[in-house]
Design an enzyme around this catalytic site. Sequence first.
Site, PDB file in Angstrom:
ATOM      1  N   CYS A  77       3.516  -4.247   2.470  1.00 33.12           N
ATOM      2  CA  CYS A  77       4.527  -3.480   3.200  1.00 33.12           C
ATOM      3  C   CYS A  77       5.578  -2.823   2.322  1.00 33.12           C
ATOM      4  O   CYS A  77       6.664  -2.506   2.799  1.00 33.12           O
ATOM      5  CB  CYS A  77       5.200  -4.376   4.234  1.00 33.12           C
ATOM      6  SG  CYS A  77       4.152  -4.752   5.632  1.00 33.12           S
ATOM      7  N   ASP A  78       5.270  -2.615   1.054  1.00 39.30           N
ATOM      8  CA  ASP A  78       6.252  -1.953   0.183  1.00 39.30           C
ATOM      9  C   ASP A  78       5.569  -0.928  -0.721  1.00 39.30           C
ATOM     10  O   ASP A  78       5.711  -0.970  -1.948  1.00 39.30           O
ATOM     11  CB  ASP A  78       6.975  -2.998  -0.656  1.00 39.30           C
ATOM     12  CG  ASP A  78       8.360  -2.523  -1.105  1.00 39.30           C
ATOM     13  OD1 ASP A  78       8.821  -1.495  -0.581  1.00 39.30           O
ATOM     14  OD2 ASP A  78       8.966  -3.181  -1.969  1.00 39.30           O
ATOM     15  N   PRO A  79       4.835   0.037  -0.120  1.00 36.71           N
ATOM     16  CA  PRO A  79       4.076   0.995  -0.940  1.00 36.71           C
ATOM     17  C   PRO A  79       4.896   2.193  -1.409  1.00 36.71           C
ATOM     18  O   PRO A  79       4.464   3.341  -1.268  1.00 36.71           O
ATOM     19  CB  PRO A  79       2.955   1.434   0.018  1.00 36.71           C
ATOM     20  CG  PRO A  79       3.613   1.409   1.353  1.00 36.71           C
ATOM     21  CD  PRO A  79       4.574   0.235   1.317  1.00 36.71           C
TER      22      PRO A  79
END
Length: 470
Positions: free
Chosen positions: A254-256
């Site tokens: 969830c941190d691209p």
Amino acid sequence: MARKALKLASWTSMALAASGVYLYSNNYLDPNDFGAVRMGRAVATTAVISYDYLTSLRSVPYGSEEYLQRRSQVHLRSARRLCELCCANRGTFIKVGQHLGALDYLLPEEYTSTLKVLHSQAPQSSMQEVRQVIREDLGKEVLVLAVKQLFPDFEFMWLVDEAKKNLPLELDFLNEGRNAEKVAHMLKHFDFLKVPQIHWELSTKRVLLMEFVEGGQVNDRDYMEKNQIDVNEISCHLSKMYSEMIFVNGFVHCDPHPGNVLVRKRPDTGKAEIVLLDHGLYQVLTEEFRLDYCHLWQSLIWTDMERVKLYSQRLGAAELYPLFACMLTARSWDSVKRGIGQAPVTATEDSEIRNNAASYLPEINKLLNHVPRQMLLILKTNELLRSIETTLGTRSSASSFLNMSRCCVRALAKHRKRDACSFFRRTQISFSEAFSLWQISLHELLLRVKGLRLACWVSALLGWLTQAPR
């Protein structure tokens, strides 16, 4: 509008200031190191931004060309001040700034484009500062109370709950290592994905030693051109990777942001490869949520508006399902109703969505407060991926929707086969799955042929124009 702009700036500044006030008052840190100095910076920044909005827009007729131009200038100055504040105060301030930089659907472009630098060029922190981050996160409760005083109609408690849950996980490096190995195994069939290897013998909860892998940031078009990496191929790979995570496996990185997603040519084969970093923050989707989300995206792709309403409401959108659909797709409601695959997003539509977002702030916050908590990180992930596509110039491509549709078909078929009570029923589902995937492939082929025909026509026209007598 000046009042809305002032509230927007005050919200972000007060959020940062409240964290400093809380930490200073509770003596968690040396006042010279954090409390007094950082609190002073936050308060001073808030005052300067507020004064700038009040004085710069007060005497200009609302809606005039001069007003719009001056407002943009104030937005940009204020965003730069916030970015400087985050870089100076570090810790939780960086986290808040990174989150704000991902809210493309909510904040003016001047803010998001300026704060996105924190995704990949944030100041490095000492180990002491890293250990302090969890303590700093406690200040978010005071932060929310301050925001609720400014905006009594808004509900922000979901932000506190998510921050409390996620930040300790992001700072547990053993958890990050386990996540990295899990996603590497889960997506091992993708030969274009590289997850750095973990050296467990030299890793602890506070120290994680990983294989060093070089590459350029995924939004660096110059790097890709220099290394002959196809931006469309990279965009397609990203779509496949995240569609598989979300719809099939329900385990989502969830941190691209660009600092966490690198691209390179593989040393052994020369093929393009994506390097996925920073595995601290993952969202585990429940099966019910994942299947409802699959149904919703299928309905959006195939323009089944009754099912769009049904599955949006199942995911907590209630009467705000049109807004929910617009937030998921980053398209206008008219485009959603016509079909998001029928025409690519235009600059005019994108600007219209961004400009209208401020008028829907109460509804957006109501929606975010009522959807399942799993949806919050999915929305953030969608925005970060969409930002990468926009930078690469591939957002108009249909490949993302096609990849999502394939994964939805496979995920739903797998669920139905597992619940089927006979071999005949499982065979029937398999044939239906194969037929649906064939339809998607045929649609993709027709789009390519259409694109090639258009390219041939344009080429022929240009050739005729260059040969025509003058």
